[in-house]
Design an enzyme around this catalytic site. Sequence first.
Site, short mmCIF file in Angstrom:
data_model
loop_
_atom_site.label_atom_id
_atom_site.label_comp_id
_atom_site.label_asym_id
_atom_site.label_seq_id
_atom_site.Cartn_x
_atom_site.Cartn_y
_atom_site.Cartn_z
N LEU A 377 49.43 7.35 56.04
CA LEU A 377 48.60 7.97 54.91
C LEU A 377 48.70 7.12 53.72
CD1 LEU A 377 47.70 10.42 56.93
CD2 LEU A 377 47.57 11.70 54.88
N GLU A 402 69.10 26.75 64.68
CA GLU A 402 69.16 27.09 66.05
C GLU A 402 69.78 26.19 66.94
OE1 GLU A 402 67.32 29.84 67.65
OE2 GLU A 402 67.09 30.56 65.75
C1 LIG Z 1 65.94 27.26 56.89
C2 LIG Z 1 67.26 27.94 57.68
C3 LIG Z 1 67.01 29.17 58.30
C4 LIG Z 1 68.04 29.70 58.78
N1 LIG Z 1 68.00 30.85 59.45
C5 LIG Z 1 68.84 31.46 60.04
C6 LIG Z 1 68.99 32.69 60.40
O1 LIG Z 1 68.05 33.20 60.52
N2 LIG Z 1 70.12 33.58 60.94
C7 LIG Z 1 71.29 32.63 60.91
O2 LIG Z 1 72.34 33.27 61.54
N3 LIG Z 1 71.27 31.39 60.48
C8 LIG Z 1 70.31 30.76 60.15
N4 LIG Z 1 70.58 29.40 59.83
C9 LIG Z 1 71.45 28.77 59.91
C10 LIG Z 1 71.77 27.55 60.73
O3 LIG Z 1 71.75 28.13 61.94
C11 LIG Z 1 72.72 26.68 60.59
O4 LIG Z 1 72.63 25.96 59.13
C12 LIG Z 1 73.27 25.75 61.57
O5 LIG Z 1 73.49 26.42 62.47
C13 LIG Z 1 74.05 24.60 61.16
O6 LIG Z 1 75.16 25.16 60.64
P1 LIG Z 1 75.77 24.64 59.27
O7 LIG Z 1 74.68 24.54 58.11
O8 LIG Z 1 76.81 25.23 58.66
O9 LIG Z 1 76.33 22.97 59.52
P2 LIG Z 1 77.74 22.53 59.97
O10 LIG Z 1 78.01 23.49 61.08
O11 LIG Z 1 78.44 22.52 58.99
O12 LIG Z 1 77.35 21.03 60.40
C14 LIG Z 1 77.26 20.14 59.60
C15 LIG Z 1 77.12 18.72 60.43
O13 LIG Z 1 78.31 18.51 61.13
C16 LIG Z 1 77.74 18.33 62.67
N5 LIG Z 1 78.59 18.97 63.39
C17 LIG Z 1 79.36 20.24 63.41
N6 LIG Z 1 80.20 20.42 64.42
C18 LIG Z 1 80.06 19.26 65.16
C19 LIG Z 1 80.61 18.87 66.53
N7 LIG Z 1 81.33 19.65 67.18
N8 LIG Z 1 80.39 17.71 67.27
C20 LIG Z 1 79.33 16.81 66.37
N9 LIG Z 1 78.86 17.16 65.14
C21 LIG Z 1 79.03 18.57 64.56
C22 LIG Z 1 76.37 19.13 62.69
O14 LIG Z 1 75.52 19.02 63.85
C23 LIG Z 1 75.97 18.94 61.20
O15 LIG Z 1 75.17 17.50 61.28
C24 LIG Z 1 69.37 28.89 58.87
C25 LIG Z 1 69.74 27.70 58.20
C26 LIG Z 1 68.47 27.16 57.72
C27 LIG Z 1 68.51 25.92 56.86
#
Ligand SMILES: Cc1cc2nc3c(=O)[nH]c(=O)nc-3n(C[C@H](O)[C@H](O)[C@H](O)COP(=O)(O)OP(=O)(O)OC[C@H]3O[C@@H](n4cnc5c(N)ncnc54)[C@H](O)[C@@H]3O)c2cc1C
Length: 422
Positions: A377, A402
């Site tokens: 676009l 998830e």
């Molecule tokens: C819009 C939105 C809606 C959501 N809804 C819900 C909900 O309804 N209920 C709920 O419980 N949660 C919910 N979540 C939470 C969501 O499931 C988490 O954000 C997600 O699981 C990632 O966790 P974190 O944000 O703490 O990232 P972190 O776990 O801190 O990860 C940060 C980065 O490190 C990487 N990383 C972490 N560990 C490893 C590893 N062992 N090896 C390689 N890479 C790794 C991750 O892939 C990521 O790139 C929601 C999040 C958002 C943004």
Amino acid sequence: MSATDTVEQQVAEANGAAEAKFSMELSDDQKDIRDWVHGFAEGVVRPAAHEWDEREETPWPVIEEAAKIGLYGFEALAQFFADPSGLTMQIANEELFWGDAGIGMSIMGTSLAVAAIFGNGTPEQLGEWVPQCFGTPDDVKVAAFCSSEPDAGSDVSAIRTTAKYDEAKDEWVLNGQKAWATNGGIAGVHVIIASVDRELRSRGHAAFVVPPGTKGLEQGTKVKKHGLRASHTADVHLDDCRIPGSCLLGGKEKLDERLANAREGKRSKGQAAMRTFEMSRPTVGAQALGIARAAYEYALDYAKEREQFGRKIIENQAIAFTLADMKMEIDAARLLVWRAAWMGRAGHDFENAEGSMSKLKAGEVAVWATERAIQILGGNGYTREFPVERMHRDAKIYTIFEGTSEIQRLVIARAISGMQIK
Ligand SMILES: Cc1cc2nc3c(=O)[nH]c(=O)nc-3n(C[C@H](O)[C@H](O)[C@H](O)COP(=O)(O)OP(=O)(O)OC[C@H]3O[C@@H](n4cnc5c(N)ncnc54)[C@H](O)[C@@H]3O)c2cc1C
């Protein structure tokens, strides 16, 4: 088939088996549901998408409309789930999220809590809490599933929220902070994952229903997000939040048995939990597919209209090949989503983490395809006047929630290698 069969017999038998066992043809029921959800997505969801994205508020009138036609409620979810092929749930999600992902999540977010009640609760608990998750078409409610915490995202075992049993009053007392909860604080029913024994890490977790209006549960900060802005996301604070003993999903006896097994070092049912995740992942993938397909269709139409250098931009291979790749990647992702959904429903083991594969592929395709749509676009794609900009923002969450893309790769890598990849 036996060694003495003629070739004709073998072919005839093989054809018969193929007809009975494998078909890419959707049934009439599946087509009816697809068209019904698509009609709602096209007529009600799409026209409202821009407004609710800008308002960054839960689109209650749209949820009410969905409830009035029976699309928001337990009956609809049960109907989608009942399909023995496993595909109807995916088809319905793809169509709804094709309409708009933020509104789609406002409608489907409740199903996270419902799935937790379904997966952990007794039949009595299902009967009591599932209807309350949705409310009624005249008094619609949403529900929230709260697992993540500020220091427990990908590492769910790090959950700090505690649940302590007060035997004298037969009550559980919850304390802690939940993060990122979809519908957190605006929900009637909240399902909370809390630790009853921190030393046992994830084996010491249990799921609790916090009934509507319970004191001690408060919404914290509402998150201002990059995308999915019509879906409410917020912290949830639990401060001496007391709930009846009966709100422990699955009941105390089952929990005590599970904890005793864990303390004795007996094998956990981790496989069962993993299977539950693998079964739910294709549905999340289907939502991402809906966004990707919407962006692809928009870009295709645009490329056939827009003229530069005296010809339609699609007449340039650079544009046409990009659209060809978008279509191919979306279809490939859909096949992975459908395969995993079928495997889950047919009771096959996810030996190669096929559920994770489906969510990973669909999420990454959605991010890539929506970005390509913006490119097609041009300047218009970069503005809020055209929907592909919103679709790109919405798609990004599908590589994060998830289970992030990295965590999906970890699950697949462990499944294919049988090793504890870090
Ligand atoms: C819009 C939105 C809606 C959501 N809804 C819900 C909900 O309804 N209920 C709920 O419980 N949660 C919910 N979540 C939470 C969501 O499931 C988490 O954000 C997600 O699981 C990632 O966790 P974190 O944000 O703490 O990232 P972190 O776990 O801190 O990860 C940060 C980065 O490190 C990487 N990383 C972490 N560990 C490893 C590893 N062992 N090896 C390689 N890479 C790794 C991750 O892939 C990521 O790139 C929601 C999040 C958002 C943004």
